[in-house]
Write a protein that holds these residues in place. Structure first.
Motif, short mmCIF file in Angstrom:
data_model
loop_
_atom_site.label_atom_id
_atom_site.label_comp_id
_atom_site.label_asym_id
_atom_site.label_seq_id
_atom_site.Cartn_x
_atom_site.Cartn_y
_atom_site.Cartn_z
N LEU A 1 38.06 37.23 35.99
CA LEU A 1 37.82 38.25 35.10
C LEU A 1 36.23 38.61 35.04
CD1 LEU A 1 40.24 38.50 32.01
CD2 LEU A 1 40.61 39.55 34.34
N SER A 2 35.71 39.85 35.25
CA SER A 2 34.56 39.95 35.21
C SER A 2 34.51 41.42 34.30
CB SER A 2 33.91 40.27 36.51
OG SER A 2 34.29 41.44 37.13
N ASP A 3 33.37 41.47 33.49
CA ASP A 3 33.11 42.58 32.55
C ASP A 3 32.78 43.92 33.43
OD1 ASP A 3 33.42 41.19 30.12
OD2 ASP A 3 31.22 40.68 30.04
N LEU B 1 47.52 39.27 30.99
CA LEU B 1 48.58 39.47 31.33
C LEU B 1 48.46 41.17 31.19
CD1 LEU B 1 51.15 38.56 32.72
CD2 LEU B 1 52.31 38.61 30.37
N ILE B 2 48.79 42.09 32.32
CA ILE B 2 48.84 43.40 32.13
C ILE B 2 49.85 43.94 33.13
CG2 ILE B 2 47.13 43.51 34.44
CD1 ILE B 2 46.21 45.52 31.25
N LYS B 3 50.25 45.32 32.72
CA LYS B 3 51.24 45.85 33.45
C LYS B 3 50.59 47.04 34.15
CE LYS B 3 52.34 48.70 29.35
NZ LYS B 3 51.40 48.36 28.46
N GLY B 4 51.60 47.32 35.02
CA GLY B 4 51.27 48.39 36.09
C GLY B 4 52.47 49.27 36.32
N LEU C 1 43.51 47.80 33.22
CA LEU C 1 42.90 46.52 32.83
C LEU C 1 41.26 47.16 32.46
CD1 LEU C 1 42.84 43.51 32.08
CD2 LEU C 1 42.01 43.21 34.62
N GLN C 2 40.72 48.04 33.39
CA GLN C 2 39.53 48.37 33.05
C GLN C 2 39.57 49.33 31.75
OE1 GLN C 2 37.39 50.20 36.31
NE2 GLN C 2 35.92 50.87 35.12
N PHE D 1 37.56 44.99 31.79
CA PHE D 1 37.51 44.06 32.67
C PHE D 1 37.90 44.21 34.25
CE2 PHE D 1 38.28 41.55 28.65
CZ PHE D 1 37.04 40.63 28.90
N ALA D 2 37.48 43.81 35.26
CA ALA D 2 38.17 43.81 36.51
C ALA D 2 38.40 42.41 36.87
CB ALA D 2 37.08 44.24 37.56
N ALA D 3 39.43 42.28 37.90
CA ALA D 3 40.02 40.86 38.35
C ALA D 3 39.89 40.78 39.58
CB ALA D 3 41.55 40.92 37.59
#
Length: 105
Positions: A52-54, A1-4, A20-21, A26-28
């Motif tokens: 997600l990916s690293d 869970l991320i905020k923008g 997130l990065q 991570f990238a979603a």
């Protein structure tokens, strides 16, 4: 869970992707809006980041985050009850996670 939030010329989802990065490395591929909250005169958009990916962490020098980890619900509850986390927004997000209040699709 991320905020923008916080960058006027950037869409909230793009701001969340950048956070997130920067903060977690991570990238979603998939973003699901969870909630919009008012916070200190700003609209805070919360997203569930999925698939997600690293990627390379690009943490800012003044960033307050010292570590990122994966938590199951029991560990998240323990974190909420400890003195390690005092940020109200983080505690709210942890409560949503442990209370099964996040989207499931």
């Amino acid at each position: 869970l991320i905020k923008g939030f916080g960058i006027e010329e950037m869409a909230p989802e793009n701001c969340a992707a950048m956070e997130l990065q920067e903060e977690a490395g991570f990238a979603a591929k998939k973003w699901e809006p969870v909630r919009v909250l008012g916070h200190e005169g700003l609209k805070l958009h919360m997203y569930l980041a999925q698939d997600l990916s690293d990627v390379e962490i690009r943490r800012e020098a003044e960033e307050a985050i010292s570590d990122v980890g994966h938590f199951d619900k029991a560990a998240a509850r323990d974190l909420m009850l400890s003195s390690e986390c005092e940020d109200p927004l983080t505690l709210y997000i942890l409560a949503m996670f442990t209370g099964d209040m996040l989207p499931t699709h």
